[in-house]
Design a protein around this motif. Structure first.
Motif, PDB file in Angstrom:
ATOM      1  N   PRO A 151      -7.641  -0.840   7.985  1.00 48.16           N
ATOM      2  CA  PRO A 151      -6.723  -1.142   7.087  1.00 48.16           C
ATOM      3  C   PRO A 151      -5.742   0.155   6.836  1.00 48.16           C
ATOM      4  O   PRO A 151      -6.240   1.162   7.068  1.00 48.16           O
ATOM      5  CB  PRO A 151      -7.438  -1.485   5.657  1.00 48.16           C
ATOM      6  N   MET A 156      -1.345  -3.012   3.339  1.00 48.78           N
ATOM      7  CA  MET A 156      -1.883  -3.612   2.042  1.00 48.78           C
ATOM      8  C   MET A 156      -0.667  -3.572   0.985  1.00 48.78           C
ATOM      9  O   MET A 156      -0.581  -4.687   0.364  1.00 48.78           O
ATOM     10  CB  MET A 156      -2.942  -2.440   1.408  1.00 48.78           C
ATOM     11  N   GLU A 245     -12.001   0.014   1.555  1.00 46.40           N
ATOM     12  CA  GLU A 245     -11.917  -1.278   2.536  1.00 46.40           C
ATOM     13  C   GLU A 245     -12.227  -0.791   3.957  1.00 46.40           C
ATOM     14  O   GLU A 245     -13.182  -1.354   4.561  1.00 46.40           O
ATOM     15  CB  GLU A 245     -11.014  -1.966   2.285  1.00 46.40           C
ATOM     16  N   ALA A 250     -13.850  -5.109   1.497  1.00 49.54           N
ATOM     17  CA  ALA A 250     -13.148  -5.655   0.355  1.00 49.54           C
ATOM     18  C   ALA A 250     -13.881  -5.405  -0.967  1.00 49.54           C
ATOM     19  O   ALA A 250     -13.458  -5.113  -2.029  1.00 49.54           O
ATOM     20  CB  ALA A 250     -12.541  -6.987   0.515  1.00 49.54           C
ATOM     21  N   SER A 273      -6.679  -3.845  -4.966  1.00 50.63           N
ATOM     22  CA  SER A 273      -7.967  -4.476  -3.992  1.00 50.63           C
ATOM     23  C   SER A 273      -7.957  -5.915  -4.360  1.00 50.63           C
ATOM     24  O   SER A 273      -7.928  -6.746  -3.302  1.00 50.63           O
ATOM     25  CB  SER A 273      -9.273  -3.719  -4.215  1.00 50.63           C
ATOM     26  N   ARG A 274      -8.170  -6.152  -5.420  1.00 55.06           N
ATOM     27  CA  ARG A 274      -8.682  -7.567  -5.844  1.00 55.06           C
ATOM     28  C   ARG A 274      -7.308  -8.630  -5.571  1.00 55.06           C
ATOM     29  O   ARG A 274      -7.263  -9.604  -4.948  1.00 55.06           O
ATOM     30  CB  ARG A 274      -8.670  -7.791  -7.275  1.00 55.06           C
ATOM     31  N   HIS A 277      -6.746  -8.897  -1.556  1.00 55.77           N
ATOM     32  CA  HIS A 277      -7.759  -9.717  -0.813  1.00 55.77           C
ATOM     33  C   HIS A 277      -7.891 -11.014  -1.610  1.00 55.77           C
ATOM     34  O   HIS A 277      -8.786 -11.841  -1.079  1.00 55.77           O
ATOM     35  CB  HIS A 277      -9.104  -8.758  -0.891  1.00 55.77           C
ATOM     36  N   THR A 279      -9.835 -11.405  -4.295  1.00 53.37           N
ATOM     37  CA  THR A 279     -11.369 -11.381  -4.747  1.00 53.37           C
ATOM     38  C   THR A 279     -11.575 -11.133  -6.166  1.00 53.37           C
ATOM     39  O   THR A 279     -10.354 -10.974  -6.883  1.00 53.37           O
ATOM     40  CB  THR A 279     -11.857 -10.082  -4.119  1.00 53.37           C
TER      41      THR A 279
END
Length: 493
Positions: A151, A156, A245, A250, A273-274, A277, A279
């Motif tokens: 990554p 991102m 990551e 993740a 991040s959430r 991805h 998540t």
């Protein structure tokens, strides 16, 4: 029976405000990870290598080294991955790189600027008895797309824009905090209380006051990297989302750092991040060490109490002397990692007194990795309760001083496991004066302690002065946990 990875370790999770059992993701049913490939995955925010690290930076280095050691013992050395990043993306660093090395590519110029301070940090961490993390990625290596497919920050940010979580405005790319329904859960702040958190300037063009910078354009005079939004540089938070990551996935097991990072840094890491991805989480457990002050005051350059690790180890500017790294390590661990700590000369002297006593008790004995007493581990399994481990060490010291069978090896092994492979040189000198002399000194010390308990201070002072006349200097101390008085000694140089 399914091994769910629980080894008795319970840690306080900032996200849930409660202690939780550590059950690593790779051990969970349905993970699909082969037993030989399972890893406990830990990420800790590392230093910004603009200048030498201060003693506040030392606390998470030591705390999470203790956790790393414990995890390696519980799961095996090859089954723990510890990532601690190096932040070399910073406006001050960028500006210095452009000024001092104008003819070099930006990344190379930054490396020239930060190499001395990064090397000093590694030297400091080693002196504090800390193991090297599994990986120490540099932020500058993750700004633009990489050849190895790991990554990167630009990719991102592109994903966040594509998913509707980020937007361009006023020469910046900003994260839209209103696009995340439960933004602010880690810090327990309502959205209307949020303030922008970035190390680069933020203007009034945001959709919401809490929106934070992902990418900032650079002027012709400012350093920068090429991107889809123009030449610029990343905001502060995006780097840790990307580097965690890159090496841990993740979602991973534990994310650590100082209490001051909960907001905005860790809150914004979670958001990035959430949302990038899709998540429900980023780390299963969030751990934070408490604040540090110096001699009862907040550390500040303007107040004259700003102390670097190197100041303590090398320059003699704190207490008019230098301090061994193991003394600093114990001084930090003497307070539970989640509690505030007052770093003081008295604390260092107390830690040194304990270490000298420990060193005398194990003089000439080597550690054995297989000999770690389970009693040492038990308190640590309860949220790294080092105070409980100190009580066990105190019992082990007494057994070693009585020369009980195997006691010295057990103590030396426990100290090595806890990161105290090196012990104060004063103890080595005191142990080198010869067995008969040492036994006589110990007998006189015990006699003096009896006088002190009887409050016969004149006789106690007489013994102290007689020993001093023979070149033996006594140091009195009191154990914080048991309250018991003890005396150590050294050959006066």
């Amino acid at each position: 029976m399914q091994d769910d990875g629980f080894r008795g370790l319970r840690l306080t999770n900032t996200m849930t405000r409660s202690k939780e059992d550590l059950r690593p993701l790779d051990w969970r049913e349905g993970s699909g990870v082969a037993p030989s490939e399972r890893r406990v995955r830990l990420y800790v925010c590392g230093p910004t290598v603009y200048d030498f690290a201060h003693i506040g930076n030392a606390r998470p280095v030591i705390v999470f080294d203790l956790l790393f050691r414990l995890l390696r013992h519980l799961y095996g050395v090859d089954h723990v991955t510890y990532v601690r990043n190096i932040t070399d993306v910073d406006d001050k660093i960028n500006a210095r790189a452009a000024r001092d090395f104008p003819g070099l590519p930006l990344n190379e110029a930054i490396r020239r600027v930060t190499e001395p301070t990064a090397a000093q940090f590694q030297k400091d961490a080693e002196a504090l008895g800390c193991l090297a993390p599994s990986v120490q990625p540099r932020a500058t290596d993750f700004v633009t797309p990489r050849g190895d497919g790991r990554p990167d920050m630009i990719s991102m940010i592109e994903a966040l824009i594509a998913r509707g979580h980020a937007y361009e405005a006023g020469g910046e790319v900003l994260f839209d905090v209103t696009s995340m329904a439960d933004y602010g859960r880690l810090s327990n702040r309502r959205l209307d209380e949020q303030q922008a958190g970035a190390r680069v300037a933020v203007d009034a063009h945001k959709r919401h006051p809490g929106d934070f910078v992902l990418w900032k354009l650079s002027s012709v005079e400012e350093p920068g990297w090429d991107s889809p939004w123009g030449r610029g540089r990343p905001g502060w938070h995006i780097e840790c989302s990307v580097m965690s990551e890159a090496y841990l996935g993740a979602i991973f097991d534990i994310h650590g750092g100082g209490l001051d990072l909960i907001f905005p840094h860790h809150e914004n890491e979670i958001a990035q991040s959430r949302c990038a991805h899709g998540t429900d989480g980023m780390a299963e457990i969030w751990m934070h060490n408490g604040f540090l002050q110096v001699e009862g005051r907040k550390m500040s350059k303007s107040d004259g109490n700003f102390v670097t690790i190197d100041d303590l180890l090398s320059t003699g500017t704190f207490g008019a002397r230098t301090w061994p790294g193991e003394v600093l390590r114990l001084a930090m661990l003497m307070t539970h990692y989640r509690e505030p700590i007052d770093f003081s000369l008295r604390r260092l002297e107390e830690a040194e007194g304990m270490l000298v006593r420990w060193a005398k008790a194990v003089a000439g004995v080597e550690a054995e990795a297989a000999a770690i007493d389970p009693a040492i581990l038990k308190p640590l399994l309860d949220d790294l309760n080092f105070a409980g481990t100190r009580v066990v060490l105190d019992r082990m010291v007494k057994s070693a001083e009585r020369n009980e069978d195997g006691a010295k090896v057990a103590l030396r092994s426990a100290l090595s496991f806890l990161g105290f492979d090196r012990l104060p040189a004063e103890a080595d000198a005191s142990a080198a004066v010869g067995g008969e002399v040492e036994a006589d000194v110990e007998a006189r010390i015990q006699q003096r302690l009896e006088f002190l308990r009887a409050r016969d201070f004149a006789q106690a002072d007489r013994i102290r002065d007689e020993l001093l006349g023979k070149g033996i200097q006594l140091k009195d101390g009191k154990d914080n946990v048991s309250g018991e008085r003890f005396t150590t000694w050294e050959v006066k140089r």
